[in-house]
Design an enzyme around this catalytic site. Structure first.
Site, PDB file in Angstrom:
ATOM      1  N   HIS A  12      -6.452  -7.048  -0.695  1.00 22.37           N
ATOM      2  CA  HIS A  12      -6.540  -5.612  -0.941  1.00 22.37           C
ATOM      3  C   HIS A  12      -5.686  -5.235  -2.156  1.00 22.37           C
ATOM      4  CE1 HIS A  12      -7.137  -6.279   3.409  1.00 22.37           C
ATOM      5  NE2 HIS A  12      -8.050  -5.337   3.298  1.00 22.37           N
TER       6      HIS A  12
ATOM      7  N   HIS B  55       0.816  -1.228   0.000  1.00 18.45           N
ATOM      8  CA  HIS B  55       0.000   0.000   0.000  1.00 18.45           C
ATOM      9  C   HIS B  55       0.846   1.273   0.000  1.00 18.45           C
ATOM     10  CE1 HIS B  55      -3.684  -2.172   0.354  1.00 18.45           C
ATOM     11  NE2 HIS B  55      -3.424  -2.650   1.552  1.00 18.45           N
TER      12      HIS B  55
ATOM     13  N   ASP C 286      -4.920 -12.957   3.297  1.00 19.00           N
ATOM     14  CA  ASP C 286      -6.159 -12.488   3.908  1.00 19.00           C
ATOM     15  C   ASP C 286      -7.401 -12.860   3.107  1.00 19.00           C
ATOM     16  OD1 ASP C 286      -5.159 -10.756   2.005  1.00 19.00           O
ATOM     17  OD2 ASP C 286      -5.229  -8.980   3.269  1.00 19.00           O
TER      18      ASP C 286
ATOM     19  N   ASP D 158      -2.970 -10.517  -2.711  1.00 15.67           N
ATOM     20  CA  ASP D 158      -3.551 -10.065  -1.451  1.00 15.67           C
ATOM     21  C   ASP D 158      -5.015  -9.652  -1.676  1.00 15.67           C
ATOM     22  OD1 ASP D 158      -2.443  -8.870   1.415  1.00 15.67           O
ATOM     23  OD2 ASP D 158      -4.086  -7.662   0.617  1.00 15.67           O
TER      24      ASP D 158
END
Length: 379
Positions: free
Chosen positions: A193, A154, A279, A191
């Site tokens: 996200h 991120h 995740d 991931d």
């Protein structure tokens, strides 16, 4: 046949341990408390603990040590230097993070924070991928898994975000390009996200192909739209795969079959890198993957790396916040990297992501076709 797998880990990454609230930013604290109360009405805010906690790594390491895998070799990473970090980050930003060594505080109201040991941990996390590709380039092995924190995908060039200080995989990719002479680097971020920081760093760079499968916006961080395909010379070198929440193992395998493998065969990378968040595991409560799915996609990536780039494959840990899910998934991935056959795969009766992947693959077909040498995207 068992293959050597390098596992990079340093206990000093446990020293990144943000917790509690930031008294210097009461408005951020109020925003985060409101967000937690909305999503988790029964949460005890007095005993709040940061989800990006040291136990994420100890769960993985304990499992690997308790049940050793043939072929695994434990390695200590070298911390990334300022020069190495500045291949992906602005020099002023690197200097700012380094100035926080030994300090505590939040850097963003999304609870990205530092504790006294965070800067050391961040240097080691960013340095792990560099250490891995240098060892692979030297012929010590062909595959590596970096067990690191804080995560990285991120973080753009100029700020901390989403629990991330340095963008570990971007630093690794930039080192491969600028220090080791790899002409083409391919990244798959699986991931849950979207890796908005990685996308921002390489958005106009045709030497780095990025495939990113993730829960679709407005899910955090709200980026990774299908139409975000790169800019300038990098147009067509970002292949986002936004997916519905609740998808399972079959969806990620379809992403590999319909997007990742065709794109890789067209692009012909010199090395494959994976932002390996866990995740999407069902124990993290948003998606419905499990460790058999992560093992299966890792096995396919291993075969693809053998086909295209002499086996060069590096996985770097990103998210995943349930200790059992992390331990089970990382163990399954490590076994798959070592060459152990994947004999089990759990499939949902109705996986909501599969039909979406087919539509995404059709959307990206022109970009993938243009990845071949001399190819261009035309209107």
């Amino acid at each position: 046949m068992t293959a050597t797998v390098l596992i990079y880990y340093d206990f000093r990454m446990l020293g990144h341990n943000p917790h509690g609230w930031d008294p210097d930013r009461p408005e951020w604290t109020d925003d985060v408390k409101a967000m937690i109360e909305l999503q988790y009405p029964n949460a005890n805010l007095d005993t709040y603990t940061h989800p990006e906690r040291p136990q994420r790594l100890t769960a993985i390491v304990d499992r690997l040590l308790m049940e050793p895998i043939d072929g695994v070799r434990w390695m200590l990473p070298a911390p990334a230097t300022a020069t190495q970090l500045e291949r992906a980050h602005d020099a002023a930003y690197v200097a700012h993070i380094e100035s926080l060594d030994g300090k505590s505080g939040w850097l963003s109201k999304d609870t990205t924070a530092v504790s006294p040991g965070s800067v050391t941990a961040a240097r080691l996390a960013a340095g792990s991928g560099i250490s891995a590709i240098e060892a692979i380039t030297a012929g010590e092995a062909r595959r590596a898994f970096c067990i690191v924190r804080p995560p990285g995908h991120h973080a753009p060039a100029d700020r901390a975000r989403g629990f991330c200080l340095y963008n570990n995989l971007a630093v690794t990719a930039a080192h491969a390009r600028k220090a080791l002479g790899y002409d083409r680097v391919m990244i798959w971020d699986w991931d849950m996200h979207h890796g908005n920081g990685t996308q921002a760093i390489f958005y106009d760079d045709p030497s780095v192909l990025v495939v990113d499968s993730h829960c679709a916006a407005p899910f955090y961080p709200g980026t990774g739209l299908l139409a975000e395909t790169g800019a300038g010379a990098g147009l067509g070198y970002h292949l986002n795969v936004p997916l519905p929440m609740g998808f399972g193992n079959a969806t990620l395998l379809n992403v590999f079959d319909q997007v990742v493998r065709p794109a890789a065969r067209a692009f012909r990378p010199d090395i494959l890198l994976v932002s390996s968040g866990f995740d999407c595991h069902y124990l993290d409560l948003v998606c419905n993957m499990d460790e058999t799915g992560y093992a299966a996609v890792t096995q396919r990536m291993r075969v693809l790396a053998d086909e295209l780039c002499d086996g060069r494959l590096v996985l770097v840990l990103e998210g995943g916040y349930n200790a059992k899910a992390l331990a089970d998934s990382a163990y399954a991935v490590s076994e798959a990297l070592s060459g152990k056959p994947v004999n089990a795969l759990n499939i949902l009766a109705d996986d909501p992501g599969c039909a979406v992947v087919s539509d995404v693959a059709e959307f990206h077909a022109r970009s993938i076709a243009a990845l071949v040498p001399g190819g261009t995207i035309t209107d």
